[in-house]
Scaffold this active site. Structure first.
Site, mmCIF file in Angstrom:
data_model
loop_
_atom_site.group_PDB
_atom_site.id
_atom_site.type_symbol
_atom_site.label_atom_id
_atom_site.label_comp_id
_atom_site.label_asym_id
_atom_site.label_seq_id
_atom_site.Cartn_x
_atom_site.Cartn_y
_atom_site.Cartn_z
ATOM 1 N N THR A 177 0.833 -1.195 0.000
ATOM 2 C CA THR A 177 0.000 0.000 0.000
ATOM 3 C C THR A 177 0.869 1.247 0.000
ATOM 4 O OG1 THR A 177 -1.824 -1.073 1.092
ATOM 5 C CG2 THR A 177 -1.563 1.257 1.581
ATOM 6 N N VAL A 206 -12.878 -4.958 1.871
ATOM 7 C CA VAL A 206 -12.308 -3.610 2.004
ATOM 8 C C VAL A 206 -11.442 -3.589 3.253
ATOM 9 C CG1 VAL A 206 -12.825 -1.164 2.347
ATOM 10 C CG2 VAL A 206 -14.280 -2.536 0.852
ATOM 11 N N GLY A 207 -10.244 -3.026 3.129
ATOM 12 C CA GLY A 207 -9.330 -2.939 4.267
ATOM 13 C C GLY A 207 -9.407 -1.588 4.955
ATOM 14 N N ASP A 208 -8.345 -1.253 5.648
ATOM 15 C CA ASP A 208 -8.319 -0.025 6.452
ATOM 16 C C ASP A 208 -8.042 1.226 5.627
ATOM 17 O OD1 ASP A 208 -5.728 -1.181 6.008
ATOM 18 O OD2 ASP A 208 -4.915 0.384 7.301
ATOM 19 N N THR A 228 -0.139 1.366 6.765
ATOM 20 C CA THR A 228 -0.032 0.193 5.897
ATOM 21 C C THR A 228 0.139 -1.050 6.751
ATOM 22 O OG1 THR A 228 1.268 -0.958 4.221
ATOM 23 C CG2 THR A 228 2.475 0.588 5.627
ATOM 24 N N GLY A 231 -4.950 -4.869 7.193
ATOM 25 C CA GLY A 231 -6.022 -3.909 7.387
ATOM 26 C C GLY A 231 -7.061 -4.261 8.429
HETATM 27 N N1 ASP Z 1 -3.645 -2.053 4.631
HETATM 28 C C1 ASP Z 1 -3.888 -2.650 3.344
HETATM 29 C C2 ASP Z 1 -5.147 -3.463 3.403
HETATM 30 O O1 ASP Z 1 -5.342 -4.172 4.363
HETATM 31 C C3 ASP Z 1 -2.777 -3.526 2.875
HETATM 32 C C4 ASP Z 1 -1.429 -2.874 2.872
HETATM 33 O O2 ASP Z 1 -1.144 -2.037 3.699
HETATM 34 O O3 ASP Z 1 -0.627 -3.202 1.989
HETATM 35 O O4 ASP Z 1 -5.896 -3.428 2.461
#
Ligand code: ASP
Length: 317
Positions: A177, A206-208, A228, A231
Site C-alpha cells: 500500500t 475492504v481494508g483499512d 499500511t 487492514g
Molecule cells: N492495509 C492494506 C489493506 O489491508 C494492505 C497494505 O497495507 O498493503 O488493504
C-alpha cells in the site's frame, strides 16, 4: 524547532529484508521512493497545499508498478483488481474515499473527487466507478493494472492453498500500500492512502486504507497519519484516529503515540504494519512493527531520505 513544511511517504510494510532483494531491484525502489517524495515536495516548496502534495506523491506511487496501488495492484480471488483510496484535509477535517473501484487509473484522484465534487464522503464499487466516469479523470480497463509479479504472487498464494498469507514470518508477507502525509506553509496537514488491498482477498473485501480513522486521518489540531499493514487489525484498533486521540486528548507526543499504538495496541491484537505521521509543528514519525517498510521523508536540512529495512537511511543530495 518549528518547520514550515514537511513530507513523508510509504510504499508498504512487511517482510522486507536484505536477502529478499537484488541490489538493482533495491536501487529501483529507492529511486521510485525519491521521485514520489519529490513530486509532493516541489509542491510544498512552491507554496502549495499539503492536500495537493499528498495527492501528487500518491499518484507517483500509484504509477509505479513496484507498489500495490494503481498499476501493480494485487489480484483478488477472482483474478481482478479492486482498488481503495482515501484523502483527508486536516484544515477542514473533510475527507473523501473510494473502495472496490476497478477503472480509475489513479484511485487517489477518485477519493479527492468524492470529497470535492459529491455530497458524500465515500463511494464504493460500481456506483463509485460510475460517478468517477462522469468526471474528467483517466479511466483504464481493469487488466491495465496487471503486472507479471503480482500475477505470480497470486498464483503462488493459490497454490499454497491459503486464502491470504498474513503470518508475519511468511515469505510472501509483504504489503505494498502507498501513502503520504504532509504539512504546508500555512500550517495545514493532510494524508492520503491508496491500495490494491491484500493478494487473493475476497472479492468485495475492504481494508483499512480507505476507512477514515483506520488507515487515513488528518486533523490540524493533532496529526496526519497514513497506515499500511494487515487492514483488518488496523480497523479494529482505529489506528490513525487512535494516534490522533492520544495526542489531542492524552497529551502524548507524536513519537509516543505512534510507538504505543503500532508496537503496543496493534501488535497485542496481532496486527502487523506501520504508519507515517506528521505533526502540525513539522515533526515526522515513521513507525513499523515489521522487518521493513518502504519509506521516504524530507530531513530538517532539506535533504531527501529513502529506506526499506529497519535502521536504513539513504540520503539523496
Ligand atoms: N492495509 C492494506 C489493506 O489491508 C494492505 C497494505 O497495507 O498493503 O488493504
Amino acid at each position: 524547532m518549528k518547520q514550515s513544511t514537511a513530507i513523508a511517504i510509504h510504499g508498504g510494510a512487511g517482510v522486507l529484508t536484505p536477502d529478499a532483494f537484488g541490489v538493482a531491484e533495491r536501487d529501483e525502489v529507492h529511486r521510485a521512493l525519491r521521485e514520489a517524495l519529490s513530486a509532493g515536495d516541489v509542491i510544498l516548496r512552491a507554496g502549495g497545499t499539503s492536500l495537493d502534495a499528498v495527492e501528487a506523491a500518491v499518484i507517483a506511487l500509484e504509477e509505479c508498478p513496484w507498489f500495490n496501488a494503481g498499476k501493480g495492484a494485487v489480484f483478488t480471488d477472482e483474478g481482478e483488481h479492486e482498488l481503495d483510496a482515501a484523502i483527508m484535509d486536516g484544515a477542514r477535517r473533510d475527507a473523501g474515499a473510494v473502495a472496490g473501484i476497478r477503472h480509475l487509473r489513479n484511485p487517489v484522484r477518485g477519493a479527492r473527487a468524492v470529497m470535492e465534487r459529491s455530497e458524500h464522503l465515500m463511494l464504493i464499487g460500481g456506483g463509485a466507478d460510475r460517478f468517477l466516469a462522469g468526471h474528467d479523470l483517466p479511466q483504464v480497463e481493469n487488466a491495465w493494472f496487471d503486472t507479471e509479479l503480482r500475477r505470480r504472487q497470486w498464483r503462488e498464494q493459490r497454490q499454497g492453498g491459503e486464502r491470504v498469507s498474513l503470518e508475519p514470518g511468511a515469505p510472501g508477507y509483504k504489503f505494498g500500500t502507498v501513502g503520504a502525509v504532509a504539512l504546508d506553509a500555512a500550517g495545514h496537514v493532510a494524508a492520503a492512502t491508496s491500495t490494491g488491498g491484500i493478494t487473493n482477498k475476497r472479492f468485495g473485501r475492504v481494508g483499512d486504507s480507505p476507512l477514515i480513522g483506520a488507515g487515513t486521518w488528518a486533523d490540524d489540531r493533532a496529526v496526519a497519519v497514513s497506515a499500511t499493514g494487515h487492514g483488518e487489525y488496523f480497523i479494529r484498533a482505529a489506528v490513525a484516529h487512535e494516534i490522533a486521540a492520544r495526542i489531542r486528548h492524552g497529551g502524548a507526543s507524536l513519537e509516543a503515540a505512534c510507538r504505543d499504538v503500532v508496537q503496543g495496541e496493534l501488535k497485542e491484537l496481532g496486527g502487523s504494519g506501520g504508519v507515517i505521521a506528521v505533526a502540525p509543528e513539522g515533526e515526522l514519525r515513521l513507525e513499523f512493527n515489521t522487518p521493513g517498510m518502504y519509506r521516504a521523508w524530507r530531513g530538517r536540512d532539506g535533504s531527501l531520505h529513502t529506506a526499506i529495512f529497519a535502521d536504513e537511511d539513504r540520503r539523496h543530495p
